[in-house]
Design a protein around this motif. Structure first.
Motif, mmCIF file in Angstrom:
data_model
loop_
_atom_site.group_PDB
_atom_site.id
_atom_site.type_symbol
_atom_site.label_atom_id
_atom_site.label_comp_id
_atom_site.label_asym_id
_atom_site.label_seq_id
_atom_site.Cartn_x
_atom_site.Cartn_y
_atom_site.Cartn_z
ATOM 1 N N GLU B 51 -25.645 4.542 46.071
ATOM 2 C CA GLU B 51 -25.297 5.921 46.432
ATOM 3 C C GLU B 51 -24.823 6.011 47.884
ATOM 4 N N ALA B 52 -25.289 5.061 48.734
ATOM 5 C CA ALA B 52 -24.836 5.079 50.124
ATOM 6 C C ALA B 52 -23.331 4.844 50.207
ATOM 7 N N PHE B 53 -22.793 4.108 49.225
ATOM 8 C CA PHE B 53 -21.358 3.838 49.226
ATOM 9 C C PHE B 53 -20.544 5.077 48.880
ATOM 10 N N GLU B 54 -21.199 6.041 48.237
ATOM 11 C CA GLU B 54 -20.508 7.281 47.895
ATOM 12 C C GLU B 54 -20.601 8.295 49.029
ATOM 13 N N THR B 55 -21.718 8.262 49.737
ATOM 14 C CA THR B 55 -21.990 9.341 50.682
ATOM 15 C C THR B 55 -21.724 8.969 52.137
ATOM 16 N N MET B 56 -21.700 7.672 52.445
ATOM 17 C CA MET B 56 -21.505 7.267 53.840
ATOM 18 C C MET B 56 -20.222 6.458 53.977
ATOM 19 N N SER B 57 -19.570 6.589 55.126
ATOM 20 C CA SER B 57 -18.381 5.772 55.370
ATOM 21 C C SER B 57 -18.834 4.369 55.776
ATOM 22 N N TYR B 58 -17.856 3.476 55.816
ATOM 23 C CA TYR B 58 -18.146 2.074 56.121
ATOM 24 C C TYR B 58 -18.930 1.919 57.417
ATOM 25 N N TYR B 59 -18.437 2.483 58.518
ATOM 26 C CA TYR B 59 -19.122 2.286 59.801
ATOM 27 C C TYR B 59 -20.370 3.149 59.939
ATOM 28 N N GLU B 60 -20.493 4.174 59.132
ATOM 29 C CA GLU B 60 -21.770 4.898 59.093
ATOM 30 C C GLU B 60 -22.852 3.976 58.526
ATOM 31 N N ARG B 61 -22.499 3.226 57.491
ATOM 32 C CA ARG B 61 -23.466 2.269 56.932
ATOM 33 C C ARG B 61 -23.776 1.179 57.956
#
Lengths: 218, 101
Positions: B51-61
């Motif tokens: 779900e992090a891949f849906e809600t966060m951008s690459y550099y946010e992760r």
């Protein structure tokens, strides 16, 4: 002074992402905080961070293209590149750190394409930062499932007699595709050859340009 | 996620924002100091779940994974970070203002 960047293009022809003028996000706030704490604690310095960002901006696919052009025109180098790509890079003066690099040569019958299904492993030192689509969920999931269709979407149409090999990168093993040398390039110098080799050709989602023609797949 | 079904691949590209480049630089420098390894970074990224891949951008992760590793390593504490983030928010409402001390 707030202004809108959205219609401006960068020197590389890509739209700027809205940056300084947008409302501060939680994650940006975290970046600033981590950066300041690391500087305060002496882990790194503002100058070191700035230099790192500058080096990142300076890096593009030029080193990779130079590598390919030399492999096309120097049989001994090509053999070294296929046997030990790290040593070949060292000979060109390209530092690839501790990564293991493997060169994949496209032939009449085999086309290689690189993906990182886990995250975004990519030979940055040779190609610069990975494009957005390389890191996208769609590319990472579909390339191993239906590579022929993915390549066709990138404009690379391969005959049924061409075997497609998909290579999944890892944190310490990276790949670079050596595209086929186009016809009609016999008299070209190495810099002229390098100019035919775009980023996508070295990922495998493109082909080397034919002199005077538009690049397939961008 | 290799092999999962997915839609069309977006070919849009953008230049990275300054804050994203700084996250990248911090990750590289922290690794160069031996504070964590590339595997440790990835462990956190994978623990985030799909779900992090849906809600966060690459550099946010990435910034979240950087933070997690630095806290685990004891470079700073969560409360140190929280206090700093509060002070930063007080500087202004845009990234440009907040990044300026």
């Amino acid at each position: 002074m707030p202004h809108d960047h959205s219609h401006e293009m960068s020197p590389s022809g890509h739209p700027y992402r809205t940056d300084d003028d947008v409302p501060l996000s939680y994650w940006q706030q975290m970046e600033i905080a981590i950066r300041e704490i690391l500087i305060e604690k002496g882990v790194t310095s503002a100058a070191e961070i700035a230099a790192q960002v500058e080096a990142m901006d300076a890096r593009g696919p030029a080193n990779g293209a130079a590598l390919v052009a030399r492999a096309w025109s120097d049989g001994e180098f090509r053999a070294l590149l296929m046997r030990d790509a790290g040593a070949a890079c060292a000979q060109m003066g390209f530092d690839i750190g501790t990564l293991k690099l493997i060169a994949l040569e496209n032939t009449e019958n085999v086309h290689n394409v690189v993906v990182c299904t886990l995250c975004s492993c990519y030979p940055r030192n040779l190609l610069g930062l990975p494009p957005d689509w390389y890191k996208s969920r769609a590319y990472r999931s579909r390339t191993v499932r239906e590579p022929r269709r993915v390549l066709a979407e990138f404009g690379v149409e391969l005959g049924d007699d061409v075997e497609i090999r998909v290579h999944d990168s890892t944190a310490d093993m990276r790949y670079i595709v050596i595209p086929r040398r186009p016809e009609g390039t016999a008299g070209l110098s190495r810099p002229e050859l390098a100019a035919l080799v775009g980023r996508d050709a070295m990922i495998g989602t493109g082909l080397a340009r034919v002199p005077g023609a538009a690049p397939p797949g961008g | 996620m290799g092999g999962a079904e997915s839609g069309a691949i977006s070919r849009d590209e953008h230049d990275f924002a300054f804050w994203e480049k700084r996250v990248d630089a911090l990750v590289i420098l922290a690794q160069a100091r031996g504070l964590f390894t590339v595997d440790a970074l990835r462990r956190v990224l994978e623990d985030m779940g799909p779900e992090a891949f849906e809600t966060m951008s690459y550099y946010e992760r990435w910034v979240a994974a950087l933070n997690q590793n630095l806290v685990e390593r004891g470079v700073y504490t969560v409360s140190e970070l929280g206090a700093r983030m509060e002070r930063i928010a007080e500087r202004g409402v845009t990234y440009g203002e907040a990044a300026d001390e």
